[in-house]
Each structure stands twice: as structure tokens, then as C-alpha cells.
Scaffold this motif. Structure first.
Motif, short mmCIF file in Angstrom:
data_model
loop_
_atom_site.label_atom_id
_atom_site.label_comp_id
_atom_site.label_asym_id
_atom_site.label_seq_id
_atom_site.Cartn_x
_atom_site.Cartn_y
_atom_site.Cartn_z
N ASP A 57 3.98 0.69 -4.36
CA ASP A 57 5.33 0.47 -3.82
C ASP A 57 6.03 -0.68 -4.54
O ASP A 57 5.45 -1.33 -5.43
CB ASP A 57 5.31 0.29 -2.29
CG ASP A 57 4.62 -1.00 -1.88
OD1 ASP A 57 4.43 -1.90 -2.73
OD2 ASP A 57 4.27 -1.11 -0.69
N GLY A 98 4.40 -4.01 -4.89
CA GLY A 98 3.19 -4.13 -5.70
C GLY A 98 1.93 -3.70 -5.00
O GLY A 98 0.83 -3.95 -5.50
N PHE A 99 2.09 -3.05 -3.83
CA PHE A 99 0.85 -2.63 -3.18
C PHE A 99 0.59 -1.14 -3.39
O PHE A 99 1.49 -0.36 -3.64
CB PHE A 99 0.86 -2.97 -1.68
CG PHE A 99 -0.55 -2.97 -1.15
CD1 PHE A 99 -1.42 -3.98 -1.53
CD2 PHE A 99 -1.01 -1.94 -0.38
CE1 PHE A 99 -2.74 -3.96 -1.11
CE2 PHE A 99 -2.34 -1.90 0.04
CZ PHE A 99 -3.20 -2.92 -0.32
N TRP A 123 -0.88 2.56 -2.28
CA TRP A 123 -1.02 3.44 -1.12
C TRP A 123 -1.58 4.78 -1.55
O TRP A 123 -1.17 5.32 -2.57
CB TRP A 123 0.34 3.69 -0.45
CG TRP A 123 0.99 2.46 0.07
CD1 TRP A 123 1.82 1.61 -0.61
CD2 TRP A 123 0.85 1.91 1.39
NE1 TRP A 123 2.21 0.58 0.21
CE2 TRP A 123 1.64 0.74 1.44
CE3 TRP A 123 0.16 2.31 2.53
CZ2 TRP A 123 1.74 -0.05 2.58
CZ3 TRP A 123 0.25 1.53 3.67
CH2 TRP A 123 1.03 0.36 3.69
N GLY A 133 -3.91 3.10 -11.71
CA GLY A 133 -4.08 2.53 -13.05
C GLY A 133 -5.37 1.73 -13.11
O GLY A 133 -6.42 2.22 -12.70
N ASP A 134 -5.27 0.50 -13.56
CA ASP A 134 -6.48 -0.32 -13.67
C ASP A 134 -6.63 -1.27 -12.48
O ASP A 134 -7.39 -2.23 -12.55
CB ASP A 134 -6.47 -1.11 -14.98
CG ASP A 134 -5.31 -2.09 -15.05
OD1 ASP A 134 -4.45 -2.05 -14.15
OD2 ASP A 134 -5.27 -2.89 -16.01
N ARG A 135 -5.89 -0.98 -11.41
CA ARG A 135 -5.99 -1.85 -10.24
C ARG A 135 -6.53 -1.08 -9.05
O ARG A 135 -6.36 0.12 -8.93
CB ARG A 135 -4.65 -2.49 -9.93
CG ARG A 135 -4.25 -3.49 -11.02
CD ARG A 135 -3.00 -4.23 -10.70
NE ARG A 135 -1.87 -3.32 -10.58
CZ ARG A 135 -0.95 -3.43 -9.62
NH1 ARG A 135 -1.06 -4.38 -8.71
NH2 ARG A 135 0.05 -2.58 -9.56
N PHE A 136 -7.14 -1.82 -8.16
CA PHE A 136 -7.91 -1.22 -7.08
C PHE A 136 -7.69 -2.03 -5.82
O PHE A 136 -7.75 -3.26 -5.83
CB PHE A 136 -9.38 -1.26 -7.52
CG PHE A 136 -10.41 -1.15 -6.44
CD1 PHE A 136 -10.66 0.05 -5.83
CD2 PHE A 136 -11.15 -2.26 -6.06
CE1 PHE A 136 -11.64 0.15 -4.85
CE2 PHE A 136 -12.11 -2.17 -5.08
CZ PHE A 136 -12.36 -0.96 -4.48
N ALA A 137 -7.34 -1.36 -4.75
CA ALA A 137 -7.15 -2.03 -3.46
C ALA A 137 -7.98 -1.31 -2.41
O ALA A 137 -7.86 -0.10 -2.25
CB ALA A 137 -5.68 -2.03 -3.07
N ASP A 138 -8.81 -2.08 -1.75
CA ASP A 138 -9.71 -1.51 -0.75
C ASP A 138 -9.35 -2.14 0.59
O ASP A 138 -9.68 -3.28 0.85
CB ASP A 138 -11.15 -1.84 -1.15
CG ASP A 138 -12.14 -1.19 -0.21
OD1 ASP A 138 -11.71 -0.49 0.72
OD2 ASP A 138 -13.35 -1.40 -0.42
N SER A 198 -14.18 2.53 -1.85
CA SER A 198 -15.17 2.44 -2.91
C SER A 198 -16.16 3.60 -2.86
O SER A 198 -16.94 3.78 -3.78
CB SER A 198 -15.92 1.11 -2.80
OG SER A 198 -16.56 1.02 -1.55
#
Lengths: 448, 211
Positions: B54, B57-58, B60, B91-96, B153
Motif C-alpha cells: 500500500d 509501504g506495508f 498485504w 519483491g525482496d521484502r517480507f512481512a509476517d 513463513s
């Protein structure tokens, strides 16, 4: 054909456990508040005070090399969860947080691996922000202890979220049995009820968790396969940066050991949590006992079997026209022991029918089909005799079950018209019932 | 929709396993509270899933869900809604984000949905608390409802999630009866963490005597 299909399918459930952590050089973590730094329901000034205290509550874990600095500046109200600045917000102006959620930590990690064992991969945290839900009736610990009228402790939620911000997981998740008192009483337990004052101070499980991430601690790993067919012999090995004086193991199946690096054979199927309490000689903290456990670490499986009381692996019933529904009776009580399924339909019945030449093209695209659903509705292309095969597998092996059926076109009739699911009374004419239940197709899997 | 036809749509169901996740604190809501806090309660089938970032920058994960049945709110069978869940890999970012609901294509679930009008999407009440995957009982195929929230994960495939032990199973019919009874009865005026009284009044019938 069946075997090839199963081997080609990707594993549906893996057990890699990927986490996240800050780098050593990121400490002390600098943080600030957003412009809305006070929760409306709290006394003036308490909002900032509770956040400072909540961060410092984690310093009780003195063997974890962590620290924090409060940057005494408020940050712009413009939210940016990827700016690399740790910010805490007391409001959620766009109601992004769902009802029932008290607070959220928005963690962001990249692909750089900070720490890795055979089962744990930690990616580098690059930002984390905390937002409280401003539609919650928050109260201070003092207010709640004096007269609780349904408030939720803002301090308890803050300490919990700061635990997440450090990279910690829940001590138990919704649905876990969570029979250990230390886990249920941890600040990192998944839920906080109103009037609950007990979560504001971290407990022994919280301390162990953060020490595992950032302190001198010890872990263990299986150096042989920990997922497979039972009986399953697993060799464990401790990894530690400091000397390990002794160890006491619980293997999750009731068996124990005091060897430093034991081998244990699991005789019954199941998912087992392994725990080792190790006495460490730490140069900073001195001699101490440290307990490390791996939830659901060992998975010992039998090949899939029908659920207790079921007559075979699956049954079928007429639905409508040439369409039939399936009911899958396979026992799935041990999570992870069933992870692949492929249904195939062959034209004809009897010996020799299982061949690629007889495989039915269900969607008419010219290719033979395999169905991956748990209990699919099968639309046969025409009336006639068929053999339905369900291949189902997991770490314990693969089983193929067969059902011979005579399909009749009964347009307009449906399941409520009296078709039964098994046996010769079935309206669609079971020819042979369950003619075979087992094909000893076994496969090997690697764990890591 | 007949029971057996419904079963054929089922990919799998959820279950509790040792799958810790991270990042939220939730209030333990009752089924009545979740019903009250929802704009929509539907049974639906996941058509597709994707991941977005979004403007803040987070990350979803979003799911397009076809509505098969509406238990609360104004939505027609056959309509589609987009449901979002915090976290994912972009992309190369990950949010858990812990406790976030997970979705897999073909999965059938009962969803307690909270409208996010600014984004034209829905979230689930209490995140994973508001999503019950439907899974057939192994012996007779009776549809059961089960909650399950593995972290991002871990791979999520709803087809292979075990059903709970027999003494802990809840059938879809039972849940539907409870939800519909609550919708008919209305909100009791008691506060629910994380949602304003004003909104509760807007989205619910109000029980007699509630001021």
C-alpha cells in the motif's frame, strides 16, 4: 502413472520455520512516537511513560544483548511503515485495524539472513512500527487494579507488541493446546483479556524467547531426518557458543535422556515437541540453566489410513447426471502426515486397467487429468465402467485406493434421491466395491 | 446448495497445530461479538490470491472471494469481495504479521468481514479469529468449521489441514444457527474491543432496551 504424479507434486506442507531478527549492530534500537502520542483514555503524560516502561520491561532479560533509546521527538503523522524508523502510534485514524485487534506490529524484513540453523532462518528486520487500536477502552495498570470496568491494560499490550517488534512469536497460538503454564501466562500469549494485569511483566518464557534471539544461548537440531515414517530414529545435537555442562531432554513422547547429544527412536506416529534444558557456562551471565524447545519438531508418520470407523479410504455418491461426489475418509489427525493427493479416473475396470492409455480426459482438453482436491465432484464424460483412484501420501508413504463404478446417466436426479455412498446398494452401481486399498508405493523424502 | 454439492467444493479445513505466529494482540471475542462486529458474515470460496504493497509501504495479502451464502449484511450470492490480510512477501521484502488469516485458492470458509471503505476491501474481525475454514468430517463428510492461522513463513494449503478431535468439532450448521440467531436478536449494547459503539449501531439491529 500414479507414482509419477505424486513425485512431481510439490510438497504442500513444509516445516521450515522462518523468523526475523535485528542485527547485533542495530542495538540499541531507536524509537519514537507518532504525533498522536497519547491514548485518549489515559491521563496526560501516561502514554509516553507507559511506552518507555514497556520497552524497559524487556531489559529484565539481562542475558539478551538488547537495548533501546527513546528519541524524544514526535514523528510526522504521515504513516510510513517502510521508512526504517521505529514509530509507535496511539491511533488508527483510518480504522485499518480490524475489530477485536488491540494492537498491531507491522514488521518488515528483507532477504538478508541474520541467523540460521537447520530449522530456523531469521531474516534481517529493517523496520517495525506499532499501532494501537483507538477503538479499545485502554486503561493504566493502576486504574485497572483499582476499579476495572472492562478496560484493557495498555501496558500489557505495549509490552506484547514490543516483543513482536524484537522478532518474537506468540508463546501459543489460537488453537494450540497450550498446556504449559509458562506459555499460557507469558506476555507473548496470543490474547489479552480485559482487566488482565498479568501480562505487563514478562515471564520466564518471554525471557527465554528473547535470549534465544539475542543472547548467548544454546540450541539443538536434528542431524538426521526428523520427518519420516515411523519408527523414526532421530539424532540430536546441541549447538552453543558457550560451554554446555549438562543437558536434560524431553522428546515429546514421554521419553527422556540426559545425554548431551542423544539419539531417540519414535515408535508411534505423531507430531512431537522436543525440549532440552541445558546448563551453560556463560562468560557474562555465569552458570545458568537454559531451556530450548522446538514445537512440533519431529513428525513421525504412518502411511495414510482411513479414519477410525470408516469403511475404506473414500466413497462416492451420485450427484446429478454423470456427476458424482466423493467423501474422503482418510485420517488427517496428525498435521503434516498427509500432504499430497491426486485423483485419477480410468476407463474400464478390472486387472490391467491402470495404465496411461485408459486415463480419462475429464475436461476435454486433450490431456489426461489428475484432480488435486480433497473430495472432488467428478463429472464423468459418459456412462460406462470406470475405476476411480485416489493416491494419497505423506512422509509415512503413499497409498492408492481404487473404486470400480458403473456410471449411469441419470439426468435430473441428485444426491437427495436416495443414492448411498458405499456398497452394492449404491444407485450408480458399484461393481466391485472397494477392490483394493493399498498399493505399497513408498517414497523417500528429505527433511531439510 | 445441497450438502454433497457443497462438499465437492471443499478443498480442506483448518486445524490447530503448533504454528506460532507473530505480531498482534487480540481480544478473545465470542461468536456473538464477532457477529456484531461484522459488516458481513458470509460463506465463500477463494477464487484467487495476490500480494500488494500500500501507499504506506506495508504489505498485504489479498483474496478474491466468491460469496456462496450470506448470513449477515447486504451481499448477493455470486458476488465477489476482496478480503485483505496483513503480511506476505512482496519483491525482496517480507512481512509476517501474527494472527493474520491465510487463504488458498479453492478454499471454502465462513468469513466475519469488517469493511475498510477507504480501500474498498474487507478485513476479518480479529484477523484469523474471523475466518473459519470449512472441512468435511472424515466419516460422513459433514461440513465442519475450523480456525487455523499459520504464520506467513509456512506454506498454507487448506486441503491438508486436519480436522479437530471429535469432541472439539463444530459443524457449519451449528455455526450458521448461532450467527443467524444473533443477527436476528441484534447487538446487546455491550462494548466490543476495537470497534466504536457508533459503528456497532450502524451495522446491527439493536436489541430492545439498549440505549
Amino acid at each position: 502413472m500414479s507414482l509419477l504424479l505424486l513425485l512431481a507434486a510439490p510438497p504442500a506442507l513444509a516445516w521450515e520455520h522462518i523468523g526475523k531478527a535485528w542485527r547485533e549492530e542495530d542495538f540499541p534500537l531507536h524509537w519514537a512516537t507518532g504525533t498522536s502520542q497519547e491514548e485518549d483514555s489515559l491521563a496526560e503524560g501516561y502514554g509516553r511513560e507507559v511506552l518507555v516502561k514497556s520497552w524497559d520491561n524487556w531489559l529484565v532479560a539481562e542475558c539478551a544483548a538488547i537495548g533501546n533509546v527513546y528519541d524524544d521527538d514526535t514523528r510526522a503523522s504521515e504513516r510510513n511503515y517502510a521508512d526504517g524508523a521505529i514509530t509507535m502510534h496511539y491511533d488508527d485514524p483510518s480504522d485499518e485495524i480490524e475489530p477485536g485487534v488491540l494492537g498491531v506490529t507491522w514488521p518488515l524484513a528483507n532477504n538478508v539472513i541474520v541467523k540460521e540453523t537447520s530449522t530456523l532462518v531469521y531474516r534481517q528486520m529493517i523496520d517495525a512500527d506499532i499501532v494501537f487500536n483507538d477503538n479499545v477502552d485502554f486503561g493504566s495498570q493502576d486504574d485497572i487494579s483499582t476499579d476495572c470496568a472492562g478496560q484493557t491494560s495498555i501496558e500489557a499490550v505495549a509490552v506484547h507488541e514490543i516483543g513482536h517488534l524484537h522478532g518474537l512469536e506468540h508463546s501459543c497460538q489460537d488453537g494450540d493446546p497450550c498446556t504449559e503454564t509458562d506459555l499460557a501466562e507469558a506476555t507473548m500469549f496470543w490474547a489479552i483479556g480485559s482487566c488482565d494485569l498479568s501480562k505487563a511483566d514478562i515471564n520466564v518464557d518471554d525471557i527465554t524467547s528473547i535470549t534465544t534471539l539475542y543472547g548467548s544461548s544454546a540450541t539443538f537440531e536434528a542431524v538426521t531426518s526428523r520427518i519420516g515414517a515411523n519408527p523414526l530414529a532421530v539424532e540430536f545435537e546441541i549447538t552453543s557458543e558457550v560451554p554446555v555442562i549438562s543437558a536434560s531432554w524431553k522428546f515429546g513422547d514421554g521419553e527422556t535422556s540426559t545425554e548431551l547429544n542423544p539419539t531417540h527412536e519414535y515408535l508411534t506416529p505423531g507430531q512431537f515437541t522436543v525440549e532440552a534444558t541445558m546448563e551453560l557456562e556463560d562468560p557474562v551471565c555465569g552458570s545458568s540453566f537454559y531451556t530450548y524447545d522446538q514445537l512440533g519438531y519431529v513428525l513421525a508418520c504412518e502411511a495414510p489410513v482411513p479414519a477410525e470407523g470408516a469403511d475404506g479410504y473414500f466413497t462416492m455418491a451420485h450427484s446429478d447426471g454423470l456427476t458424482y461426489t466423493t467423501v474422503n475418509h482418510t485420517d488427517v489427525s496428525v498435521y503434516g502426515c498427509v500432504d499430497t493427493i491426486a485423483w485419477e479416473i480410468y476407463k474400464g475396470t478390472g486387472e490391467g486397467v491402470i495404465s496411461a492409455d485408459n486415463l480419462v480426459d475429464l475436461d476435454g482438453d486433450g490431456d489426461s487429468d489428475s484432480i488435486g482436491a480433497w473430495a472432488p465432484k467428478i463429472a464423468f464424460p459418459a456412462a460406462g465402467d470406470y475405476t476411480v483412484v485416489m493416491n494419497i501420501g505423506g512422509p509415512g508413504g503413499v497409498r492408492a485406493s481404487f473404486l470400480s463404478v458403473t456410471v449411469e446417466d441419470r439426468a435430473g436426479e441428485n444426491a437427495s434421491g436416495g443414492c448411498s455412498t458405499t456398497g452394492s446398494s449404491a444407485g450408480f452401481g458399484l461393481v466391485g466395491g472397494l477392490i483394493a486399498a493399498v498399493a505399497g508405493l513408498r517414497r523417500r523424502r528429505s527433511v531439510e | 446448495m445441497p450438502l454433497l454439492a457443497r462438499l465437492a467444493l471443499v478443498a480442506a479445513l483448518s486445524v490447530a497445530i503448533v504454528a506460532p505466529a507473530h505480531a498482534t494482540t487480540v481480544a478473545p471475542l465470542t461468536l456473538d461479538q464477532m457477529t456484531d462486529a461484522s459488516d458481513l458474515v458470509v460463506r465463500g470460496t477463494v477464487d484467487s490470491t495476490w500480494v500488494d504493497e500500500d501507499e504506506k509501504g506495508f504489505i498485504w495479502t489479498r483474496a478474491l472471494v466468491r460469496i456462496d451464502e450470506t448470513m449477515k449484511g447486504a451481499a448477493d450470492v455470486g458476488d465477489y469481495v476482496t478480503v485483505e490480510s496483513a503480511g506476505g512477501t512482496f519483491g525482496d521484502r517480507f512481512a509476517d504479521v501474527s494472527g493474520a488469516a491465510r487463504y488458498s485458492v479453492g478454499e471454502e470458509a465462513v468469513l466475519f468481514l469488517s469493511d475498510k471503505p477507504a480501500k474498498s476491501v474487507y478485513g476479518t474481525v480479529g484477523m484469523s479469529l474471523g475466518k473459519y475454514t470449512i472441512r468435511p468430517a472424515p466419516l460422513d463428510g459433514t461440513p465442519l468449521v475450523v480456525r487455523f492461522a499459520p504464520s506467513y513463513s509456512k506454506p498454507y494449503d487448506a486441503r491438508f489441514i486436519p480436522v479437530p478431535p471429535a469432541d472439539k468439532r463444530v459443524t457449519l450448521d451449528t455455526m450458521e444457527r448461532i450467527v443467524r440467531a444473533r443477527v436476528d436478536l441484534g447487538w446487546d449494547g455491550q462494548p466490543i474491543p476495537g470497534i466504536s459503539a457508533e459503528r456497532l449501531r450502524t451495522i446491527n439491529r439493536i436489541q430492545p432496551g439498549v440505549r
